[in-house]
Design a protein around this motif. Structure first.
Motif, PDB file in Angstrom:
ATOM      1  N   THR A  93      36.253  23.023  38.799  1.00  0.00           N
ATOM      2  CA  THR A  93      36.030  24.193  39.634  1.00  0.00           C
ATOM      3  C   THR A  93      36.610  25.452  38.992  1.00  0.00           C
ATOM      4  OG1 THR A  93      38.086  23.903  40.860  1.00  0.00           O
ATOM      5  CG2 THR A  93      36.117  22.802  41.730  1.00  0.00           C
ATOM      6  N   ALA A  94      36.121  26.599  39.451  1.00  0.00           N
ATOM      7  CA  ALA A  94      36.597  27.873  38.921  1.00  0.00           C
ATOM      8  C   ALA A  94      38.100  28.015  39.111  1.00  0.00           C
ATOM      9  CB  ALA A  94      35.866  29.030  39.611  1.00  0.00           C
ATOM     10  N   VAL A  95      38.601  27.649  40.284  1.00  0.00           N
ATOM     11  CA  VAL A  95      40.031  27.810  40.540  1.00  0.00           C
ATOM     12  C   VAL A  95      40.866  26.935  39.611  1.00  0.00           C
ATOM     13  CG1 VAL A  95      40.241  26.063  42.383  1.00  0.00           C
ATOM     14  CG2 VAL A  95      41.751  28.075  42.366  1.00  0.00           C
ATOM     15  N   ASP A  96      40.384  25.737  39.307  1.00  0.00           N
ATOM     16  CA  ASP A  96      41.142  24.870  38.402  1.00  0.00           C
ATOM     17  C   ASP A  96      41.010  25.318  36.956  1.00  0.00           C
ATOM     18  OD1 ASP A  96      42.391  23.132  40.229  1.00  0.00           O
ATOM     19  OD2 ASP A  96      40.532  22.001  40.478  1.00  0.00           O
ATOM     20  N   ASN A  97      39.869  25.904  36.587  1.00  0.00           N
ATOM     21  CA  ASN A  97      39.739  26.490  35.252  1.00  0.00           C
ATOM     22  C   ASN A  97      40.742  27.620  35.076  1.00  0.00           C
ATOM     23  OD1 ASN A  97      37.647  25.787  33.083  1.00  0.00           O
ATOM     24  ND2 ASN A  97      36.468  25.454  34.962  1.00  0.00           N
ATOM     25  N   VAL A  98      40.892  28.450  36.105  1.00  0.00           N
ATOM     26  CA  VAL A  98      41.840  29.560  36.026  1.00  0.00           C
ATOM     27  C   VAL A  98      43.275  29.036  36.012  1.00  0.00           C
ATOM     28  CG1 VAL A  98      42.712  31.612  37.213  1.00  0.00           C
ATOM     29  CG2 VAL A  98      40.254  31.173  37.100  1.00  0.00           C
ATOM     30  N   ALA A  99      43.550  28.025  36.817  1.00  0.00           N
ATOM     31  CA  ALA A  99      44.903  27.463  36.884  1.00  0.00           C
ATOM     32  C   ALA A  99      45.355  26.901  35.546  1.00  0.00           C
ATOM     33  CB  ALA A  99      44.966  26.379  37.961  1.00  0.00           C
ATOM     34  N   GLU A 100      44.395  26.511  34.680  1.00  0.00           N
ATOM     35  CA  GLU A 100      44.754  26.018  33.352  1.00  0.00           C
ATOM     36  C   GLU A 100      45.508  27.072  32.542  1.00  0.00           C
ATOM     37  OE1 GLU A 100      41.522  24.431  31.154  1.00  0.00           O
ATOM     38  OE2 GLU A 100      41.381  22.606  32.373  1.00  0.00           O
ATOM     39  N   GLY A 101      45.303  28.344  32.863  1.00  0.00           N
ATOM     40  CA  GLY A 101      46.022  29.405  32.177  1.00  0.00           C
ATOM     41  C   GLY A 101      47.517  29.387  32.440  1.00  0.00           C
ATOM     42  N   LEU A 102      47.930  28.595  33.437  1.00  0.00           N
ATOM     43  CA  LEU A 102      49.351  28.465  33.776  1.00  0.00           C
ATOM     44  C   LEU A 102      49.884  27.071  33.483  1.00  0.00           C
ATOM     45  CD1 LEU A 102      49.241  30.304  37.225  1.00  0.00           C
ATOM     46  CD2 LEU A 102      50.256  31.187  35.124  1.00  0.00           C
ATOM     47  N   LEU A 103      49.139  26.304  32.718  1.00  0.00           N
ATOM     48  CA  LEU A 103      49.463  24.895  32.502  1.00  0.00           C
ATOM     49  C   LEU A 103      50.862  24.706  31.935  1.00  0.00           C
ATOM     50  CD1 LEU A 103      48.164  22.142  32.894  1.00  0.00           C
ATOM     51  CD2 LEU A 103      47.333  22.264  30.541  1.00  0.00           C
ATOM     52  N   TYR A 104      51.288  25.634  31.048  1.00  0.00           N
ATOM     53  CA  TYR A 104      52.594  25.483  30.400  1.00  0.00           C
ATOM     54  C   TYR A 104      53.653  26.400  31.011  1.00  0.00           C
ATOM     55  CZ  TYR A 104      49.618  23.100  27.078  1.00  0.00           C
ATOM     56  OH  TYR A 104      48.708  22.246  26.510  1.00  0.00           O
ATOM     57  N   SER A 105      53.406  26.850  32.226  1.00  0.00           N
ATOM     58  CA  SER A 105      54.332  27.768  32.878  1.00  0.00           C
ATOM     59  C   SER A 105      55.506  27.068  33.548  1.00  0.00           C
ATOM     60  CB  SER A 105      53.583  28.592  33.926  1.00  0.00           C
ATOM     61  OG  SER A 105      53.116  27.741  34.970  1.00  0.00           O
ATOM     62  N   GLY A 106      55.350  25.763  33.772  1.00  0.00           N
ATOM     63  CA  GLY A 106      56.391  25.027  34.481  1.00  0.00           C
ATOM     64  C   GLY A 106      56.244  25.089  35.987  1.00  0.00           C
ATOM     65  N   LEU A 107      55.237  25.807  36.465  1.00  0.00           N
ATOM     66  CA  LEU A 107      55.020  25.911  37.904  1.00  0.00           C
ATOM     67  C   LEU A 107      54.347  24.651  38.445  1.00  0.00           C
ATOM     68  CD1 LEU A 107      53.629  29.567  38.063  1.00  0.00           C
ATOM     69  CD2 LEU A 107      55.910  28.797  38.763  1.00  0.00           C
ATOM     70  N   PRO A 108      54.642  24.269  39.687  1.00  0.00           N
ATOM     71  CA  PRO A 108      53.962  23.108  40.283  1.00  0.00           C
ATOM     72  C   PRO A 108      52.474  23.396  40.468  1.00  0.00           C
ATOM     73  CG  PRO A 108      55.314  24.239  41.920  1.00  0.00           C
ATOM     74  CD  PRO A 108      55.646  24.850  40.606  1.00  0.00           C
ATOM     75  N   ARG A 109      51.682  22.337  40.531  1.00  0.00           N
ATOM     76  CA  ARG A 109      50.222  22.473  40.585  1.00  0.00           C
ATOM     77  C   ARG A 109      49.771  23.330  41.762  1.00  0.00           C
ATOM     78  NH1 ARG A 109      45.694  19.619  42.700  1.00  0.00           N
ATOM     79  NH2 ARG A 109      43.877  19.751  41.298  1.00  0.00           N
ATOM     80  N   ALA A 110      50.389  23.136  42.922  1.00  0.00           N
ATOM     81  CA  ALA A 110      49.971  23.903  44.102  1.00  0.00           C
ATOM     82  C   ALA A 110      50.180  25.400  43.887  1.00  0.00           C
ATOM     83  CB  ALA A 110      50.739  23.434  45.330  1.00  0.00           C
ATOM     84  N   ARG A 111      51.290  25.753  43.248  1.00  0.00           N
ATOM     85  CA  ARG A 111      51.553  27.174  42.996  1.00  0.00           C
ATOM     86  C   ARG A 111      50.584  27.720  41.963  1.00  0.00           C
ATOM     87  NH1 ARG A 111      52.323  31.916  44.908  1.00  0.00           N
ATOM     88  NH2 ARG A 111      53.588  33.320  43.604  1.00  0.00           N
ATOM     89  N   ARG A 112      50.270  26.930  40.931  1.00  0.00           N
ATOM     90  CA  ARG A 112      49.307  27.376  39.923  1.00  0.00           C
ATOM     91  C   ARG A 112      47.948  27.636  40.556  1.00  0.00           C
ATOM     92  NH1 ARG A 112      51.203  22.857  36.901  1.00  0.00           N
ATOM     93  NH2 ARG A 112      49.106  21.940  36.917  1.00  0.00           N
ATOM     94  N   ARG A 113      47.529  26.762  41.459  1.00  0.00           N
ATOM     95  CA  ARG A 113      46.225  26.937  42.099  1.00  0.00           C
ATOM     96  C   ARG A 113      46.233  28.154  43.031  1.00  0.00           C
ATOM     97  NH1 ARG A 113      43.481  23.568  44.994  1.00  0.00           N
ATOM     98  NH2 ARG A 113      41.568  23.348  43.784  1.00  0.00           N
ATOM     99  N   ALA A 114      47.355  28.399  43.695  1.00  0.00           N
ATOM    100  CA  ALA A 114      47.449  29.577  44.578  1.00  0.00           C
ATOM    101  C   ALA A 114      47.345  30.862  43.770  1.00  0.00           C
ATOM    102  CB  ALA A 114      48.761  29.531  45.356  1.00  0.00           C
TER     103      ALA A 114
END
Length: 224
Positions: A93-114
């Motif tokens: 999905t678009a939101v998960d494609n965008v969340a990949e930009g934070l993959l190495y941020s250390g943030l939890p998945r829910a926060r990355r998706r938000a």
């Protein structure tokens, strides 16, 4: 960039003594024909490559002084990339494609998706968050790619031929989006061979044969 030279095997100089400063909040076009050195410049400014000689500083950090791991961290924190090819993961999905930009941020998945959902809203795609790439138009895919690039709030956004794969209307929408993001404070460099796009940007830097030959910020051609 200060007196940056990039040489490849055989003595080929892709960049030949480049001086370039990009200030916070600028929107500029780096323009030139194929083979002028634009892509090499992008790779070096984006810390994807290192210069043969010369100095490159990003957000106050001299990239020559950083080990690869620290350079990767600098890139992840300070630089966002948008390419002509969208590089979206199919079936995601678009939101998960965008969340990949934070993959190495250390943030939890829910926060990355938000944060990804917020970035999609920022580029006008809040209603396409659950769509997959095959369900999006070319212009919408590029907007998803831009959202992925800005989700981590980088200091510098590098857009490499961002309208090259789009029709005129979609390309126009992407250019307007870049202007809008700049008005919100983003620092953006657009690498393009399209002089019409460059002419619409506040600052234009022209490259030929690996050299900066004109910079509108100086008000005249650069004499070398």
């Amino acid at each position: 960039m200060r007196n940056v030279v990039k040489e490849y095997a055989g003595g080929v100089r892709a960049l030949d003594g480049v001086h370039l400063t990009v200030e916070e909040g600028e929107l500029l076009g780096i323009v030139g024909p194929s083979g002028s050195g634009k892509s090499t410049l992008l790779h070096i400014v984006g810390t994807l490559d290192r210069p043969t000689t010369g100095t490159v500083a990003i957000a106050g950090h001299d990239i020559a002084a950083l080990a690869d791991r620290k350079l990767s961290a600098l890139r992840a924190r300070h630089i966002g990339f948008v390419f002509q090819a969208f590089h979206l993961a199919p079936g995601v999905t678009a939101v998960d494609n965008v969340a990949e930009g934070l993959l190495y941020s250390g943030l939890p998945r829910a926060r990355r998706r938000a944060l990804a959902a917020e970035a999609l809203a920022r580029v006008g795609l809040a209603d396409r968050a659950r769509h997959r790439p095959h369900e999006l138009s070319g212009g919408q895919k590029q907007r998803v790619a831009i959202a992925r690039a800005i989700v981590g709030q980088p200091d510098l956004l590098l857009a490499d031929e961002p309208t090259g794969a789009l029709d005129t209307a979609s390309g126009e929408a992407v250019v307007e989006l870049l202007h809008s993001l700049n008005r919100e404070g983003a620092t953006i460099a657009v690498i393009t061979h399209d002089t019409e796009i460059a002419q619409r940007l506040p600052r234009r830097v022209r490259i030929r044969d690996g050299r900066v030959v004109a910079d509108s910020a100086r008000g005249k051609a650069v004499v070398r």
